[in-house]
Design a protein around this motif. Structure first.
Motif, PDB file in Angstrom:
ATOM      1  N   MET A  35     -15.514   6.980  22.316  1.00  0.00           N
ATOM      2  CA  MET A  35     -16.380   7.706  22.444  1.00  0.00           C
ATOM      3  C   MET A  35     -17.604   7.015  22.026  1.00  0.00           C
ATOM      4  O   MET A  35     -18.905   6.822  22.364  1.00  0.00           O
ATOM      5  CB  MET A  35     -16.862   9.359  20.926  1.00  0.00           C
ATOM      6  CG  MET A  35     -16.173   9.712  21.263  1.00  0.00           C
ATOM      7  SD  MET A  35     -15.563  10.737  23.332  1.00  0.00           S
ATOM      8  CE  MET A  35     -17.516  11.258  23.061  1.00  0.00           C
ATOM      9  N   GLU A 132     -18.816  15.550  15.990  1.00  0.00           N
ATOM     10  CA  GLU A 132     -17.843  14.929  16.583  1.00  0.00           C
ATOM     11  C   GLU A 132     -18.517  16.034  17.699  1.00  0.00           C
ATOM     12  O   GLU A 132     -16.625  16.556  18.873  1.00  0.00           O
ATOM     13  CB  GLU A 132     -16.330  14.493  16.689  1.00  0.00           C
ATOM     14  CG  GLU A 132     -16.521  13.945  15.623  1.00  0.00           C
ATOM     15  CD  GLU A 132     -14.730  13.324  15.025  1.00  0.00           C
ATOM     16  OE1 GLU A 132     -14.046  13.109  16.603  1.00  0.00           O
ATOM     17  OE2 GLU A 132     -14.246  13.208  14.303  1.00  0.00           O
ATOM     18  N   SER A 134     -19.470  15.732  20.668  1.00  0.00           N
ATOM     19  CA  SER A 134     -19.341  15.028  21.906  1.00  0.00           C
ATOM     20  C   SER A 134     -17.697  15.530  21.865  1.00  0.00           C
ATOM     21  O   SER A 134     -17.573  14.880  23.788  1.00  0.00           O
ATOM     22  CB  SER A 134     -20.309  13.708  21.990  1.00  0.00           C
ATOM     23  OG  SER A 134     -21.285  13.684  22.126  1.00  0.00           O
ATOM     24  N   ASN A 135     -17.000  14.510  21.426  1.00  0.00           N
ATOM     25  CA  ASN A 135     -16.042  14.374  21.707  1.00  0.00           C
ATOM     26  C   ASN A 135     -15.227  15.636  21.998  1.00  0.00           C
ATOM     27  O   ASN A 135     -14.145  16.076  22.784  1.00  0.00           O
ATOM     28  CB  ASN A 135     -15.272  13.635  20.329  1.00  0.00           C
ATOM     29  CG  ASN A 135     -13.837  13.515  20.618  1.00  0.00           C
ATOM     30  OD1 ASN A 135     -12.881  14.240  21.876  1.00  0.00           O
ATOM     31  ND2 ASN A 135     -13.147  12.016  20.395  1.00  0.00           N
TER      32      ASN A 135
END
Length: 265
Positions: A35, A132, A134-135
């Motif tokens: 990431m 997190e 985006s992950n």
């Protein structure tokens, strides 16, 4: 075939289970390193494609706020080397990416009238990173694609009538039943994380409510119904933030008592 699909799905889910800062169970299938690499690559591309503001006072102002917020992050994020860039872009926007990257558009400074309001936006964006999101979003898209492909294969193998119509329905169901609400969950969670973060840094938490009121006033055009939007309606997020101001004010007061009182100008 169904057993194989089920086993693969369970393996993916179990291997990627995490808990967000607010206690929400989430799926994150990608490593922090991956990431960070993706975030850094995207940021470098943006710097090549967009004009960068070089005004010293504007950059010092934005970086001052960023430094106060970063100091309150969990140690693994606070100890990162963060890069803060102000882009010459008229839209009222900001963003943060994995890998320690923060971007602020000059247009945002016309809507965020003071350090507290700008801290609300930047805290919100950094909140996406430490949660997190985006992950989670990339993982969600991977799982949705896996699920739709598996469903198509199963229907095809079973020679199910009206397969195309069923698959179209599954696609819409994934969009409005999972993807969009998932986006609203992220936005609401980042609001809460950002509010706590700015308060712990010593910024006035009331600035978050004032900021979103300014955002609503500055927006143009009709908004889609909330169930069809990736963001909560402005009134929904204002109400949510307002309900948490008492606790945030206590955090700010504690910050002031410990000497944390930002003076970013």
């Amino acid at each position: 075939m169904k057993k194989i699909i089920s086993i693969l799905a369970i393996a993916l889910l179990v291997s990627g289970c995490k808990t967000s800062p607010t206690g929400r169970t989430q799926i994150a299938l990608y490593s922090d390193q991956k990431m960070n690499e993706m975030g850094s690559a995207s940021f470098e591309q943006m710097k090549k494609e967009q004009a960068i503001e070089t005004d010293p006072s504007m950059n010092a102002y934005v970086k001052c706020i960023a430094e106060h917020l970063i100091a309150e992050l969990p140690s693994n994020y606070a100890n990162q080397q963060w890069e803060v860039v102000v882009f010459k872009e008229p839209s009222a926007n900001a963003f943060a990416l994995p890998g320690g990257k923060i971007g602020v558009h000059t247009g945002l400074l016309n809507v965020a009238k003071n350090q507290d309001q700008l801290a609300a936006v930047m805290g919100h964006e950094v909140g996406h990173v430490i949660a997190e999101h985006s992950n989670e979003r990339v993982s969600q898209n991977s799982l949705l694609q896996f699920g739709l492909q598996a469903s198509s294969t199963a229907l095809q193998m079973g020679n199910v009538e009206y397969r195309n119509a069923i698959m179209q329905g599954l696609g819409l169901g994934a969009q409005y039943g999972v993807a969009l609400p998932f986006g609203r969950t992220h936005e609401s969670e980042a609001d809460v994380i950002g509010l706590d973060l700015m308060a712990k840094a010593g910024f006035q938490p009331e600035g978050s409510v004032a900021l979103w009121k300014n955002m609503e006033a500055a927006s143009s055009g009709e908004r889609p119904p909330e169930f069809m939007s990736t963001h909560p309606a402005p009134q929904s997020r204002i109400a949510n933030l307002t309900s948490k101001l008492d606790e945030a004010s206590r955090l700010k007061q504690a910050a002031w008592q410990s000497g944390k009182k930002p003076q970013c100008k």
